[in-house]
Design a protein around this motif. Structure first.
Motif, PDB file in Angstrom:
ATOM      1  N   THR A   1       0.891  -1.219   0.037  1.00  0.00           N
ATOM      2  CA  THR A   1      -0.123   0.034  -0.077  1.00  0.00           C
ATOM      3  C   THR A   1       0.697   1.181  -0.125  1.00  0.00           C
ATOM      4  O   THR A   1       0.181   2.258  -0.120  1.00  0.00           O
ATOM      5  N   GLU A   2       2.135   1.158   0.133  1.00  0.00           N
ATOM      6  CA  GLU A   2       2.841   2.209   0.021  1.00  0.00           C
ATOM      7  C   GLU A   2       3.013   2.832  -1.555  1.00  0.00           C
ATOM      8  O   GLU A   2       3.630   3.948  -1.681  1.00  0.00           O
ATOM      9  N   SER A   3       2.711   1.826  -2.539  1.00  0.00           N
ATOM     10  CA  SER A   3       2.623   2.199  -3.801  1.00  0.00           C
ATOM     11  C   SER A   3       1.196   1.796  -4.201  1.00  0.00           C
ATOM     12  O   SER A   3       0.110   2.175  -3.914  1.00  0.00           O
TER      13      SER A   3
ATOM     14  N   ASP B   1      12.624 -16.907   2.905  1.00  0.00           N
ATOM     15  CA  ASP B   1      13.660 -16.560   3.917  1.00  0.00           C
ATOM     16  C   ASP B   1      13.684 -14.980   3.895  1.00  0.00           C
ATOM     17  O   ASP B   1      14.355 -14.336   4.882  1.00  0.00           O
ATOM     18  N   PHE B   2      13.715 -14.399   2.771  1.00  0.00           N
ATOM     19  CA  PHE B   2      13.828 -12.861   2.573  1.00  0.00           C
ATOM     20  C   PHE B   2      12.906 -12.285   1.583  1.00  0.00           C
ATOM     21  O   PHE B   2      12.352 -13.023   0.702  1.00  0.00           O
ATOM     22  N   LEU B   3      12.857 -11.175   1.828  1.00  0.00           N
ATOM     23  CA  LEU B   3      11.828 -10.330   0.603  1.00  0.00           C
ATOM     24  C   LEU B   3      12.425  -8.931   0.462  1.00  0.00           C
ATOM     25  O   LEU B   3      12.894  -8.209   1.475  1.00  0.00           O
ATOM     26  N   ALA B   4      12.254  -8.568  -0.844  1.00  0.00           N
ATOM     27  CA  ALA B   4      12.571  -6.986  -1.065  1.00  0.00           C
ATOM     28  C   ALA B   4      11.269  -6.470  -1.750  1.00  0.00           C
ATOM     29  O   ALA B   4      10.536  -7.008  -2.202  1.00  0.00           O
ATOM     30  N   ILE B   5      11.034  -5.425  -0.775  1.00  0.00           N
ATOM     31  CA  ILE B   5       9.692  -4.649  -0.876  1.00  0.00           C
ATOM     32  C   ILE B   5      10.270  -3.572  -1.655  1.00  0.00           C
ATOM     33  O   ILE B   5      11.013  -2.633  -1.580  1.00  0.00           O
ATOM     34  N   THR B   6       9.684  -3.779  -3.426  1.00  0.00           N
ATOM     35  CA  THR B   6      10.274  -2.658  -4.202  1.00  0.00           C
ATOM     36  C   THR B   6       9.080  -1.726  -4.608  1.00  0.00           C
ATOM     37  O   THR B   6       8.634  -1.833  -5.814  1.00  0.00           O
ATOM     38  N   ASP B   7       8.526  -0.973  -3.734  1.00  0.00           N
ATOM     39  CA  ASP B   7       7.385   0.082  -4.064  1.00  0.00           C
ATOM     40  C   ASP B   7       7.934   0.678  -5.032  1.00  0.00           C
ATOM     41  O   ASP B   7       9.102   1.329  -5.372  1.00  0.00           O
ATOM     42  N   HIS B   8       7.053   1.466  -5.941  1.00  0.00           N
ATOM     43  CA  HIS B   8       7.239   2.444  -7.124  1.00  0.00           C
ATOM     44  C   HIS B   8       8.024   3.511  -6.542  1.00  0.00           C
ATOM     45  O   HIS B   8       6.993   4.468  -5.805  1.00  0.00           O
ATOM     46  N   ASP B   9       9.061   3.825  -6.898  1.00  0.00           N
ATOM     47  CA  ASP B   9       9.598   5.249  -6.814  1.00  0.00           C
ATOM     48  C   ASP B   9       9.701   5.872  -5.237  1.00  0.00           C
ATOM     49  O   ASP B   9       9.571   7.048  -5.064  1.00  0.00           O
ATOM     50  N   ARG B  10       9.955   4.785  -4.433  1.00  0.00           N
ATOM     51  CA  ARG B  10       9.805   5.111  -2.999  1.00  0.00           C
ATOM     52  C   ARG B  10      10.713   3.867  -2.296  1.00  0.00           C
ATOM     53  O   ARG B  10      10.233   2.635  -2.666  1.00  0.00           O
ATOM     54  N   ILE B  11      11.330   4.043  -1.070  1.00  0.00           N
ATOM     55  CA  ILE B  11      11.942   3.106  -0.528  1.00  0.00           C
ATOM     56  C   ILE B  11      10.941   2.965   0.526  1.00  0.00           C
ATOM     57  O   ILE B  11      11.147   3.740   1.472  1.00  0.00           O
TER      58      ILE B  11
END
Length: 335
Positions: A33-35, A54-64
């Motif tokens: 919901t951050e993007s 084991d791991f996750l990269a949250i790759t929201d659009h144009d924001r970290i």
């Protein structure tokens, strides 16, 4: 680039199969919901924890999305982003994944050219990948102009929403033209449909920390999969370097493949599978294979066999398919 220093006397095992550490399962493309995703970052982490990741990269659009603000539910969260950039040769946008980036970093504007944004991500220390090239309408020329570690070879989300999630042809053409790209499997999860647990990476890293995982991903120490496991691949030169043996070990699968430039590919399956005359005869438990050695005569068509026209560097990659049509693929092995 994973370069194999095998000799006739010394087989070489790729570092992503023999390096120190352990295997870790993860998704490198996820929205919240951050993007434009449908669940919160903490709920996204819970979803992948429930799948055994084991791991996750949250790759929201144009924001970290800062992992420090997220309930990780036991996962290792890698601060990441999906940058929008302009513009491909056909007028389409670039979407570029930056895996492992300081959450306080100020991002470049969406109007930045793809070549600028990708180089900027590299300078920030991120592992950099072109997202869903087919879905984005990108050409191989577009990709060759970027500073990237690789591309998404299989994106489960865009496969579900448009059947444009695969970019194996982009990948193979890039390798032929001299790129040394690795190939991700990702979900591109938005929590819209069944877009999770569709494709992932298995990373061999020394520990389950953001730094160790990103270092391993940059080094190409991973393989992509939608189900099967590739347990080991190693190369061996025999007959004074004239013959290349590629030893492959997997989980039980229906077929294994050795892919090289153009039509230079091989496959194998269980010896009884070729005798099937009815679908009722298919018995995956009996007709699966777990190991095979491919042999390639490197003298055929001259010493450049299995080399593309870019750098002239020879390469192969290995893949497999199980009886449920799940697939796994190695990164290219250069020799």
């Amino acid at each position: 680039m994973i370069f194999m220093t095998a000799t006739a006397a010394t087989p070489a095992r790729g570092p992503h199969f023999a390096g120190p550490g352990a295997w870790f399962r993860g998704n490198l493309h996820c929205h919240t919901t951050e993007s434009d995703g449908n669940v919160s970052p903490s709920d996204a982490a819970a979803g992948f924890a429930n799948l055994g990741y084991d791991f996750l990269a949250i790759t929201d659009h144009d924001r970290i999305t800062d992992p420090a603000t997220v309930d990780a539910h036991g996962l290792c969260l890698i601060p990441s982003v999906e940058l929008t950039a302009s513009a491909g040769l056909l007028g389409t946008e670039f979407h570029i994944l930056g895996i492992g980036i300081d959450p306080s970093t100020v991002l470049p504007p969406r109007t930045s050219p793809g070549r600028v944004s990708s180089a900027w991500l590299r300078n920030q220390g991120a592992a950099v990948f072109a997202a869903h090239p087919h879905w984005s309408g990108l050409t191989v020329d577009d990709l060759m102009g970027l500073t990237i570690d690789g591309i998404e070879a299989c994106n489960g989300g865009t496969t579900l929403d448009s059947l444009k999630g695969e970019a194996f042809t982009h990948w193979d053409e890039g390798l032929l033209r001299g790129a040394s790209w690795t190939g991700l499997g990702t979900d591109d999860t938005h929590w819209h449909t069944l877009d999770r647990g569709t494709a992932w990476v298995m990373v061999r890293a020394t520990e389950r920390t953001p730094g160790a995982l990103v270092s391993a991903i940059k080094a190409g120490n991973f393989y992509g999969t939608t189900g099967p496991a590739i347990n080991d691949v190693h190369l061996e030169f025999v007959d004074d370097g004239r013959v290349l043996k590629v030893h492959v070990h997997t989980s039980p699968v229906a077929a294994m493949y050795l892919s090289g430039p153009g039509a230079r590919s091989r496959h194998t399956f269980h010896e009884t599978a070729s005798a099937i005359t009815s679908v009722t005869e298919v018995d995956p438990a009996r007709m699966s294979i777990t190991s095979h050695t491919f042999e390639v005569d490197l003298t055929v068509s001259g010493p450049a066999r299995y080399a593309g026209r870019g750098t002239g560097q020879r390469h192969i990659r290995v893949s497999c398919m199980d009886w449920n049509r799940g697939r796994a693929w190695s990164n290219p092995l250069f020799f």
